[in-house]
Design a protein around this motif. Structure first.
Motif, mmCIF file in Angstrom:
data_model
loop_
_atom_site.group_PDB
_atom_site.id
_atom_site.type_symbol
_atom_site.label_atom_id
_atom_site.label_comp_id
_atom_site.label_asym_id
_atom_site.label_seq_id
_atom_site.Cartn_x
_atom_site.Cartn_y
_atom_site.Cartn_z
ATOM 1 N N VAL A 51 53.321 41.354 48.717
ATOM 2 C CA VAL A 51 53.217 39.901 48.510
ATOM 3 C C VAL A 51 51.771 39.513 48.218
ATOM 4 C CG1 VAL A 51 53.584 37.643 49.546
ATOM 5 C CG2 VAL A 51 55.171 39.481 50.018
ATOM 6 N N LEU A 52 50.853 40.052 49.011
ATOM 7 C CA LEU A 52 49.438 39.716 48.836
ATOM 8 C C LEU A 52 48.958 40.054 47.434
ATOM 9 C CD1 LEU A 52 46.600 38.955 49.901
ATOM 10 C CD2 LEU A 52 46.387 41.313 50.712
ATOM 11 N N PHE A 53 49.269 41.262 46.979
ATOM 12 C CA PHE A 53 48.762 41.695 45.679
ATOM 13 C C PHE A 53 49.505 41.032 44.518
ATOM 14 C CE2 PHE A 53 47.595 45.660 48.196
ATOM 15 C CZ PHE A 53 46.284 45.233 48.361
ATOM 16 N N ILE A 54 50.782 40.723 44.696
ATOM 17 C CA ILE A 54 51.505 39.992 43.661
ATOM 18 C C ILE A 54 50.915 38.600 43.495
ATOM 19 C CG2 ILE A 54 53.725 38.871 43.152
ATOM 20 C CD1 ILE A 54 53.722 41.762 42.436
ATOM 21 N N ALA A 55 50.486 37.999 44.611
ATOM 22 C CA ALA A 55 49.911 36.659 44.559
ATOM 23 C C ALA A 55 48.461 36.660 44.100
ATOM 24 C CB ALA A 55 50.008 35.999 45.937
ATOM 25 N N ALA A 56 47.859 37.829 43.946
ATOM 26 C CA ALA A 56 46.461 37.909 43.520
ATOM 27 C C ALA A 56 46.313 38.952 42.418
ATOM 28 C CB ALA A 56 45.565 38.252 44.708
ATOM 29 N N PRO A 57 46.877 38.696 41.228
ATOM 30 C CA PRO A 57 46.774 39.674 40.126
ATOM 31 C C PRO A 57 45.347 40.053 39.755
ATOM 32 C CG PRO A 57 48.382 37.965 39.613
ATOM 33 C CD PRO A 57 47.665 37.522 40.840
ATOM 34 N N PRO A 58 44.379 39.109 39.760
ATOM 35 C CA PRO A 58 43.012 39.515 39.425
ATOM 36 C C PRO A 58 42.461 40.583 40.364
ATOM 37 C CG PRO A 58 43.218 37.134 39.298
ATOM 38 C CD PRO A 58 44.472 37.637 39.933
ATOM 39 N N LEU A 59 42.847 40.514 41.642
ATOM 40 C CA LEU A 59 42.390 41.518 42.595
ATOM 41 C C LEU A 59 42.931 42.901 42.227
ATOM 42 C CD1 LEU A 59 41.054 42.401 45.255
ATOM 43 C CD2 LEU A 59 43.140 41.674 46.444
ATOM 44 N N VAL A 60 44.203 42.967 41.876
ATOM 45 C CA VAL A 60 44.812 44.249 41.505
ATOM 46 C C VAL A 60 44.156 44.807 40.253
ATOM 47 C CG1 VAL A 60 46.964 45.378 40.828
ATOM 48 C CG2 VAL A 60 46.991 43.586 42.562
ATOM 49 N N ARG A 61 43.930 43.955 39.261
ATOM 50 C CA ARG A 61 43.338 44.421 38.010
ATOM 51 C C ARG A 61 41.889 44.864 38.223
ATOM 52 N NH1 ARG A 61 46.772 43.175 33.991
ATOM 53 N NH2 ARG A 61 45.218 43.480 32.354
ATOM 54 N N THR A 62 41.210 44.233 39.166
ATOM 55 C CA THR A 62 39.843 44.652 39.480
ATOM 56 C C THR A 62 39.826 46.002 40.178
ATOM 57 O OG1 THR A 62 39.138 42.346 39.677
ATOM 58 C CG2 THR A 62 37.730 44.005 40.701
ATOM 59 N N VAL A 63 40.741 46.209 41.132
ATOM 60 C CA VAL A 63 40.799 47.470 41.877
ATOM 61 C C VAL A 63 41.042 48.646 40.940
ATOM 62 C CG1 VAL A 63 42.140 48.782 43.567
ATOM 63 C CG2 VAL A 63 41.506 46.411 44.044
ATOM 64 N N PHE A 64 41.922 48.459 39.947
ATOM 65 C CA PHE A 64 42.253 49.538 39.024
ATOM 66 C C PHE A 64 41.397 49.537 37.757
ATOM 67 C CE2 PHE A 64 46.076 49.378 41.615
ATOM 68 C CZ PHE A 64 46.368 50.723 41.783
ATOM 69 N N GLY A 65 40.356 48.698 37.730
ATOM 70 C CA GLY A 65 39.425 48.695 36.614
ATOM 71 C C GLY A 65 39.971 48.098 35.333
ATOM 72 N N LEU A 66 41.006 47.269 35.436
ATOM 73 C CA LEU A 66 41.584 46.687 34.229
ATOM 74 C C LEU A 66 40.804 45.480 33.725
ATOM 75 C CD1 LEU A 66 45.397 46.882 35.042
ATOM 76 C CD2 LEU A 66 43.992 48.474 33.745
ATOM 77 N N LYS A 67 39.962 44.910 34.556
ATOM 78 C CA LYS A 67 39.168 43.755 34.137
ATOM 79 C C LYS A 67 38.277 44.120 32.953
ATOM 80 C CE LYS A 67 39.844 40.060 36.811
ATOM 81 N NZ LYS A 67 40.064 38.716 36.273
ATOM 82 N N ARG A 68 37.673 45.319 33.029
ATOM 83 C CA ARG A 68 36.762 45.732 31.960
ATOM 84 C C ARG A 68 37.533 45.883 30.653
ATOM 85 N NH1 ARG A 68 35.459 50.763 30.197
ATOM 86 N NH2 ARG A 68 36.591 51.713 31.946
ATOM 87 N N PHE A 69 38.730 46.471 30.717
ATOM 88 C CA PHE A 69 39.532 46.631 29.509
ATOM 89 C C PHE A 69 39.977 45.286 28.956
ATOM 90 C CE2 PHE A 69 40.121 50.717 31.722
ATOM 91 C CZ PHE A 69 39.701 51.573 30.723
ATOM 92 N N ASP A 70 40.231 44.324 29.857
ATOM 93 C CA ASP A 70 40.602 42.988 29.402
ATOM 94 C C ASP A 70 39.464 42.349 28.620
ATOM 95 O OD1 ASP A 70 43.030 43.281 30.576
ATOM 96 O OD2 ASP A 70 42.536 42.124 32.374
#
Length: 418
Positions: free
Chosen positions: A387-406
């Protein structure tokens, strides 16, 4: 001398027309449900990884090996692997396929248990998800389930009918009980503007104490000749029959859940009422300006959502229960349905898959506790983390390094458009 300002449609020609912005609540729901499939899968993976760490660091062998880590570090890593792999292997054996079972039927019995646990989660999750798509926070799944169970109970124990009539009437009564309880919320919100979160939470308590009173009052739902707050035994004529026969436990309630998912899919994706519901969920101001009666849609949405939760309540007492039920018949499913709806992004078939996942976690948790001495609470922590991670997609994408690809993709898109 300045030229006179022309007025067009009641507004000065040089000014920007006013636009009706979506309420913050609708924006929040849209953001919660707009995460991509990749983000959803990564949220589950991240939750399982953290759950594995909790399993490892609460394991006695890991704790013992870590005491002499600098002398023999390999022992700690072996203990970590044994704890995590053993825990999730037990989860798999208890929810999907028990490869240690003596026969094939016994081996696939865990899968049937998963389907059983998933059935009410799917039903209630469909109700919560439908309300989400209309911009409504339906936190009242528990109360709607309880009222559905109460209505089904009166039909179940008050009528002596053949199976072909008894079970359908029990299901209809459960749906009707949920429709009344959910429709009450929709009516009050539409007519008075009361917030549905407050209404549903308060009505959860009303439903809980109401059914507790029914179960402790002779002549209502209380078992005759007893003094405990429990209902009579579920009659065979009002019980869902097994789908495949013993030892498999899956009953026809699972087929009813799939039919309910098909109905919700058709309603929201193919019907004119569903189109109006989605329009209200996106922007009620714009929907009202286009001629949609928003208050009526709110009432319809909450009534249908309550009916689906009431169906889950009927499933709880018409499933495999043989000893009667108490006031805790909802078993926390009304609140778990919120998680299922979020994980399924409030789409009908997404809710089905999310319900299956949570059913598997529930079924496998007992094997984890028995075989590996892992507390069931670990699974609850994993559910909460999802629930926590579904409600915070930016956090998940940051943990897996997807922010840089975005950012790289955005720059490439900007360069291509230039």
């Amino acid at each position: 001398m300045s030229a006179p300002t022309r007025v067009t449609n009641g507004q000065p020609s040089g000014s920007k027309p006013e636009t009706a912005e979506r309420p913050p609540q609708n924006k929040l729901i849209t953001e919660l449900l707009s995460s991509s499939v990749t983000t959803t899968v990564l949220a589950i993976v991240l939750s399982m990884l953290i759950g594995g760490l909790l399993i490892a660091f609460t394991d006695p062998k890991v704790i013992e090996a870590s005491g002499y880590f600098f002398q023999r570090p390999a022992d700690t890593f072996v203990a970590l692997w044994d704890a995590i792999s053993g825990g999730y292997a037990a989860l798999f054996r208890g929810s999907i396929f028990n490869y240690e079972a003596p026969s094939f039927l016994r081996a696939i019995k865990p899968l049937s248990d998963t389907l059983n646990f998933a059935t009410p989660l799917i039903m209630a999750g469909l109700g919560v998800g439908l309300a989400f798509r209309v911009g409504l926070f339906n936190i009242g799944g528990r109360g709607q389930m309880l009222m559905g169970a109460a209505a089904s109970g009166f039909v179940m124990f008050g009528l002596d009918l053949p199976f072909a009539l008894h079970l359908p009437l029990v299901i209809i009564a459960g749906i009707a009980g949920g429709v009344i309880w959910g429709g009450l919320v929709g009516f009050l919100k539409a007519r008075t503007g009361a917030h549905e979160v407050i209404l549903t939470i308060m009505l959860n308590f009303v439903a809980f104490y109401f059914i507790a009173w029914l179960l402790s009052t002779p002549g209502l739902l209380m078992r005759p000749g007893g003094n405990q707050p429990i209902s009579p035994v579920t009659p065979e004529s009002a019980k869902f029959p097994l789908l495949f026969g013993a030892p498999l436990t899956t009953h026809w309630g699972f087929i009813v859940a799939l039919l309910a998912a098909g109905f919700v899919w058709w309603l929201m994706e193919r019907s004119s009422l569903g189109f109006r519901m989605r329009a209200v969920g996106e922007n009620p101001h714009a929907a009202r300006a286009s001629g949609i009666k928003v208050e009526r849609i709110i009432f319809y949405a909450m009534a249908i959502a309550g009916g689906l939760a009431g169906l889950a309540g009927a499933n709880q007492i018409a499933g495999t229960i043989t000893t009667g039920f108490g006031s805790h018949i909802d078993a926390g499913i009304g609140f778990d349905a919120i998680t299922v709806a979020l994980l399924g992004r409030s789409r009908a078939w997404g809710v089905v898959w999310a319900g299956l996942l949570f059913g598997a976690l529930k079924a496998g948790s007992f094997t984890m506790q028995i075989a590996e001495k892992i507390p069931v609470d670990i699974v609850l922590v994993v559910q909460a983390l999802i629930v926590l991670f579904i409600a915070a997609p930016p956090l998940v994408r940051t943990v897996f390094g997807l922010k840089r690809f975005d950012r790289v993709h955005a720059l490439q898109q900007k360069g291509a458009s230039a």
